[in-house]
Write a protein that holds these residues in place. Structure first.
Motif, PDB file in Angstrom:
ATOM      1  N   ASN A 191       6.570  19.672 -11.270  1.00 17.77           N
ATOM      2  CA  ASN A 191       5.930  19.272 -10.014  1.00 17.77           C
ATOM      3  C   ASN A 191       6.962  18.934  -8.947  1.00 17.77           C
ATOM      4  O   ASN A 191       6.806  19.326  -7.785  1.00 17.77           O
ATOM      5  N   VAL A 192       8.011  18.226  -9.336  1.00 15.94           N
ATOM      6  CA  VAL A 192       9.037  17.878  -8.357  1.00 15.94           C
ATOM      7  C   VAL A 192       9.796  19.126  -7.909  1.00 15.94           C
ATOM      8  O   VAL A 192      10.055  19.317  -6.718  1.00 15.94           O
ATOM      9  N   MET A 193      10.129  19.992  -8.852  1.00 19.57           N
ATOM     10  CA  MET A 193      10.860  21.218  -8.509  1.00 19.57           C
ATOM     11  C   MET A 193      10.061  22.123  -7.578  1.00 19.57           C
ATOM     12  O   MET A 193      10.640  22.901  -6.810  1.00 19.57           O
ATOM     13  N   SER A 194       8.743  22.005  -7.599  1.00 17.45           N
ATOM     14  CA  SER A 194       7.925  22.847  -6.714  1.00 17.45           C
ATOM     15  C   SER A 194       8.233  22.585  -5.246  1.00 17.45           C
ATOM     16  O   SER A 194       7.987  23.438  -4.386  1.00 17.45           O
ATOM     17  N   GLY A 195       8.804  21.427  -4.955  1.00 14.00           N
ATOM     18  CA  GLY A 195       9.203  21.151  -3.581  1.00 14.00           C
ATOM     19  C   GLY A 195      10.412  21.952  -3.141  1.00 14.00           C
ATOM     20  O   GLY A 195      10.750  21.966  -1.955  1.00 14.00           O
ATOM     21  N   ARG A 196      11.048  22.629  -4.080  1.00 13.17           N
ATOM     22  CA  ARG A 196      12.259  23.391  -3.776  1.00 13.17           C
ATOM     23  C   ARG A 196      11.997  24.886  -3.634  1.00 13.17           C
ATOM     24  O   ARG A 196      12.914  25.642  -3.261  1.00 13.17           O
ATOM     25  N   VAL A 197      10.802  25.337  -3.943  1.00 14.19           N
ATOM     26  CA  VAL A 197      10.554  26.788  -4.001  1.00 14.19           C
ATOM     27  C   VAL A 197      10.755  27.471  -2.649  1.00 14.19           C
ATOM     28  O   VAL A 197      11.029  28.667  -2.593  1.00 14.19           O
ATOM     29  N   GLY A 198      10.641  26.709  -1.558  1.00 10.59           N
ATOM     30  CA  GLY A 198      10.835  27.294  -0.237  1.00 10.59           C
ATOM     31  C   GLY A 198      12.246  27.786   0.019  1.00 10.59           C
ATOM     32  O   GLY A 198      12.484  28.505   0.993  1.00 10.59           O
ATOM     33  N   TYR A 199      13.175  27.431  -0.864  1.00 12.57           N
ATOM     34  CA  TYR A 199      14.557  27.867  -0.726  1.00 12.57           C
ATOM     35  C   TYR A 199      14.864  29.096  -1.592  1.00 12.57           C
ATOM     36  O   TYR A 199      16.007  29.539  -1.636  1.00 12.57           O
ATOM     37  N   TYR A 200      13.856  29.625  -2.269  1.00 12.95           N
ATOM     38  CA  TYR A 200      14.065  30.736  -3.197  1.00 12.95           C
ATOM     39  C   TYR A 200      13.161  31.919  -2.858  1.00 12.95           C
ATOM     40  O   TYR A 200      12.056  31.733  -2.335  1.00 12.95           O
TER      41      TYR A 200
END
Length: 266
Positions: free
Chosen positions: A105-114
């Motif tokens: 869930n926390v990592m989902s905040g990073r998907v915009g960089y991939y």
């Protein structure tokens, strides 16, 4: 630090829904980097509509909204994606995948960089995996790394939402009634986490809340909405609790004026 990022300009913004309901009317608001702005008002006053317009979860009917000089109301494609990445959202209902782990869930905040395919396959860098740990530590939830979101309390889920927002490396955090329904102790934990981000990282925080007590304890500025219009806007130094009777007049009592008074800031 956000290096003087996190400025919001709302110019002549109105929002009319397809059924003719006015959500916002002639909103003009200038929020500077590092402010902690709390938006207050009755249910239906336009608080959530305004917040969601800032990162364009709602399109506006008229006017424009600029984030650090970038017009989000007219942005498309990659430009819109980048502006939204800088304005993280924390939701009232947490908006977590309950069957997934806290880590996911926390990592989902990073998907915009991939690229989408890398995110779908979970091909995140070691640096970003370490960032998850760092952000969970900031909200005192590192020990919940492998726990399913459904097994957390409401307050813990909301703090996972904060950690997820931090993964975007935002300059603005928008929080839509993030402590609604939480007990006083948990409310204090969540609000203290947000205040720390504001004070230590210089993040701009814009938060909707019903409780005048919370607004008085945590904000640097209070904005009052009524019927989609701004009827109040003062820095906290100039705020008097009696000012809010007009904002809440339609409620028929002053119950909102005392809500949250048992929550103390550290």
């Amino acid at each position: 630090m956000t290096e003087n990022k996190g400025n919001i300009e709302i110019k002549n913004v109105s929002k009319v829904y397809p059924n003719g309901t006015i959500g916002l009317k002639d909103i003009n608001l200038d929020i500077k980097q590092g402010e902690f702005v709390m938006i207050v008002g009755l249910s239906g006053s336009g608080k959530s509509t305004l917040l969601r317009a800032i990162n364009r979860l709602h399109d506006v009917t008229e006017g424009e909204i600029l984030i650090d000089g970038q017009n989000i109301t007219k942005a498309t494609g990659d430009k819109l994606h980048k502006i939204r990445r800088s304005t993280a959202m924390i939701f009232q209902n947490y908006n977590l995948v309950k069957t997934s782990s806290v880590y996911r869930n926390v990592m989902s905040g990073r998907v915009g960089y991939y690229p989408a395919w890398k995110a779908a396959l979970g091909l995140f860098t070691k640096e970003d995996q370490e960032m998850v740990k760092t952000n969970l530590s900031r909200v005192n939830l590192l020990d919940k790394y492998y726990v399913k979101a459904r097994d957390l309390s409401g307050g813990q889920q909301q703090r996972v939402g904060i950690a997820r927002a931090l993964m975007q490396e935002p300059s603005v955090i928008l929080a839509d009634e993030p402590v609604s329904g939480l007990d006083p102790k948990t409310t204090k934990q969540v609000m203290n986490d947000l205040k720390k981000l504001n004070e230590e990282d210089g993040m701009t925080i814009v938060l909707n809340v019903h409780s005048i007590g919370l607004a008085l304890k945590y904000s640097s500025r209070i904005v009052g909405l009524k019927d989609g219009r701004i009827i109040y806007d003062k820095p906290i130094e100039e705020v008097d609790k009696r000012d809010f009777k007009e904002i809440y007049r339609e409620a028929g009592d002053d119950s909102h004026l005392d809500a949250g008074d048992d929550v103390e800031a550290d």
